[in-house]
Design a protein around this motif. Sequence first.
Motif, PDB file in Angstrom:
ATOM      1  N   LYS A   1       0.454 -10.854 -10.584  1.00  0.00           N
ATOM      2  CA  LYS A   1       0.879 -11.626  -9.426  1.00  0.00           C
ATOM      3  C   LYS A   1       0.981 -10.744  -8.187  1.00  0.00           C
ATOM      4  O   LYS A   1       0.686 -11.185  -7.076  1.00  0.00           O
ATOM      5  CB  LYS A   1       2.204 -12.321  -9.721  1.00  0.00           C
ATOM      6  N   ALA A   2       1.381  -9.496  -8.382  1.00  0.00           N
ATOM      7  CA  ALA A   2       1.442  -8.570  -7.250  1.00  0.00           C
ATOM      8  C   ALA A   2       0.058  -8.351  -6.656  1.00  0.00           C
ATOM      9  O   ALA A   2      -0.112  -8.319  -5.435  1.00  0.00           O
ATOM     10  CB  ALA A   2       2.049  -7.242  -7.695  1.00  0.00           C
ATOM     11  N   ALA A   3      -0.949  -8.199  -7.514  1.00  0.00           N
ATOM     12  CA  ALA A   3      -2.321  -8.021  -7.028  1.00  0.00           C
ATOM     13  C   ALA A   3      -2.802  -9.277  -6.315  1.00  0.00           C
ATOM     14  O   ALA A   3      -3.518  -9.205  -5.307  1.00  0.00           O
ATOM     15  CB  ALA A   3      -3.249  -7.677  -8.195  1.00  0.00           C
ATOM     16  N   ALA A   4      -2.389 -10.446  -6.820  1.00  0.00           N
ATOM     17  CA  ALA A   4      -2.764 -11.696  -6.175  1.00  0.00           C
ATOM     18  C   ALA A   4      -2.120 -11.821  -4.798  1.00  0.00           C
ATOM     19  O   ALA A   4      -2.741 -12.316  -3.846  1.00  0.00           O
ATOM     20  CB  ALA A   4      -2.370 -12.880  -7.056  1.00  0.00           C
ATOM     21  N   VAL A   5      -0.867 -11.377  -4.671  1.00  0.00           N
ATOM     22  CA  VAL A   5      -0.193 -11.386  -3.364  1.00  0.00           C
ATOM     23  C   VAL A   5      -0.961 -10.514  -2.376  1.00  0.00           C
ATOM     24  O   VAL A   5      -1.224 -10.921  -1.234  1.00  0.00           O
ATOM     25  CB  VAL A   5       1.270 -10.890  -3.497  1.00  0.00           C
ATOM     26  N   HIS A   6      -1.331  -9.322  -2.810  1.00  0.00           N
ATOM     27  CA  HIS A   6      -2.070  -8.388  -1.939  1.00  0.00           C
ATOM     28  C   HIS A   6      -3.427  -8.976  -1.556  1.00  0.00           C
ATOM     29  O   HIS A   6      -3.829  -8.937  -0.379  1.00  0.00           O
ATOM     30  CB  HIS A   6      -2.246  -7.059  -2.656  1.00  0.00           C
TER      31      HIS A   6
ATOM     32  N   ASP B   1       0.823  -1.208   0.000  1.00  0.00           N
ATOM     33  CA  ASP B   1       0.000   0.000   0.000  1.00  0.00           C
ATOM     34  C   ASP B   1       0.863   1.266   0.000  1.00  0.00           C
ATOM     35  O   ASP B   1       0.552   2.244  -0.692  1.00  0.00           O
ATOM     36  CB  ASP B   1      -0.933   0.005   1.212  1.00  0.00           C
ATOM     37  N   ARG B   2       1.960   1.251   0.770  1.00  0.00           N
ATOM     38  CA  ARG B   2       2.840   2.416   0.816  1.00  0.00           C
ATOM     39  C   ARG B   2       3.543   2.646  -0.523  1.00  0.00           C
ATOM     40  O   ARG B   2       3.921   3.775  -0.847  1.00  0.00           O
ATOM     41  CB  ARG B   2       3.896   2.248   1.918  1.00  0.00           C
TER      42      ARG B   2
END
Length: 222
Positions: free
Chosen positions: A114-119, A84-85
């Motif tokens: 993949k970044a969105a999936a991690v979040h 988020d930061r």
Amino acid sequence: MCQAADMSDFAKAVSQQIGPQSDWTPWPGGWPNEIATALIDAIYSANASYTTKHGKGIKPLVVAWCSRSAAPVDSLKGLIDEIDRSGGPTQWMDRMNKQHAPSRDKDALGGTTKAAAVHEAASKLLQAGVESAADLVPRHAEAKQALFKVSGVGFATVSYFFMLLGWPGVKPDRMIHAFIENATGRKMSNGDAAKLVRDTANELKTDPVSLEHAIWSWQRNR
């Protein structure tokens, strides 16, 4: 459904092609007590090269994140806060790629990155009461249910996430499926493939993680 002939053919292929257990490529051990690291590794390694001879791939990416991130490695809240930061998953992914470009990092998880999936996965695990690796012990079933709700996350990724944290299991990815199909002459579901590896490991008096990794390493290097 696995049949007796499948196990016989599979065990024969393991013996003839992979060889004795003393020759197996050892399981590197994953990320015990590092739930954030394990989550990144499990999701980013889907349909990607884990390591390459040029020092690229998912493993170096994850190691780079560990060495440069200020987020606690065993805190999903810390991981979410870091993303988020950064301005969100896209900006976080851009920073990750600049630090150490991953191999074949496709937006191929249910149409998302993949970044969105991690979040999303970290958020859903938190909602299920899981913040650290220790929380998985009393909330194992809830954690699995939460992960299966994440876009693009399936059986293999969920299994691998727990394996990276030290839980016994089998990640039935394309390498495992390819070996099984070559050995038995037929395709299997993820569940049947995992069961075949587990049952064969039991017959060989070894653990399924060691057998799975030996198969994966052999198939990858063919």
